[in-house]
Design a protein around this motif. Sequence first.
Motif, PDB file in Angstrom:
ATOM      1  N   ASP A 213       0.833  -1.193   0.000  1.00  7.47           N
ATOM      2  CA  ASP A 213       0.000   0.000   0.000  1.00  7.47           C
ATOM      3  C   ASP A 213       0.874   1.251   0.000  1.00  7.47           C
ATOM      4  N   LYS A 230      -9.800   2.483  -2.351  1.00  7.65           N
ATOM      5  CA  LYS A 230     -10.670   1.411  -1.865  1.00  7.65           C
ATOM      6  C   LYS A 230     -11.600   0.929  -2.973  1.00  7.65           C
ATOM      7  N   LYS A 234     -11.496  -2.755  -4.792  1.00  3.22           N
ATOM      8  CA  LYS A 234     -12.713  -3.561  -4.793  1.00  3.22           C
ATOM      9  C   LYS A 234     -13.079  -3.965  -6.219  1.00  3.22           C
TER      10      LYS A 234
END
Length: 272
Positions: A213, A230, A234
């Motif tokens: 990350d 995010k 996803k």
Amino acid sequence: MKSFVCVLIVSALCLSANGQESFKCPDDFGFYPHTRSCDKYWKCDNNAAELKTCGNGLAFDASDPKFLTENCDYIHNVDCGDRSELEPPISTTHCERLYGIFPDDAKCDVFWNCWNGEASRYQCSPGLAYDREARVCMWADQVPECKNEEVAGGFTCPAAGEVSNSGSFSRHAHPDDCRKYYICLEGQAREYGCPIGTVFKIGDSDGTGNCEDPEDVPGCEDYYGDLDLKSIRKSELLAGLQSSGSGRSTPVTGKKAPRPAPASRNAPESAN
């Protein structure tokens, strides 16, 4: 004597033309290959034959055993067999013929898809180059047309014994892009890119590292700018893209922060 020779020449031309342009339809309807030309074929309708020519750079696909399919495809996709003749090339910018897939003259990772003389530019993923024989993107070091400076952006692998990571396999950060990195395999460099939403984190030992990350990699925290990581992760997870980890996904960057200075690369974070 002179007039007799002329008659013979004219007769020979007529016979040649008749042999080239006449065709007896085997059936009332169908599409049949020309005996000598790969880009010509005969269209039969109500037992009447019409000579047709594919677009420049296309060839007639005669693989249908029932001769009911009218299909012109790229020449490299068609088995011409003894049908060796082709219409002369008609070229435009980046296109050797009006239809086809052709390499770029200057960059080995770029190729052009030409349709009716209009060229669309395509670029291989990082570390890959267009192979003219296979007509696919392959590792740049496996493409003979690639110059040394074009393979892996000119990155040179360390000599044997220069990195503490033992063996013939090592990872190295890209000097300018946090998301990219190089893999050295037996002295040959190949460029990779981390999955979207991550950046390359240098490991404790030379030649090691992983995709992590951005917030865990000093100097690369703002690589994606204001993008919603995010949602990106996803979407990739739902699409099944993250499982590969190959890093060949389409580059998505925000501010594209540069790789931190070499002094910051030795931070004591483990990434083996």
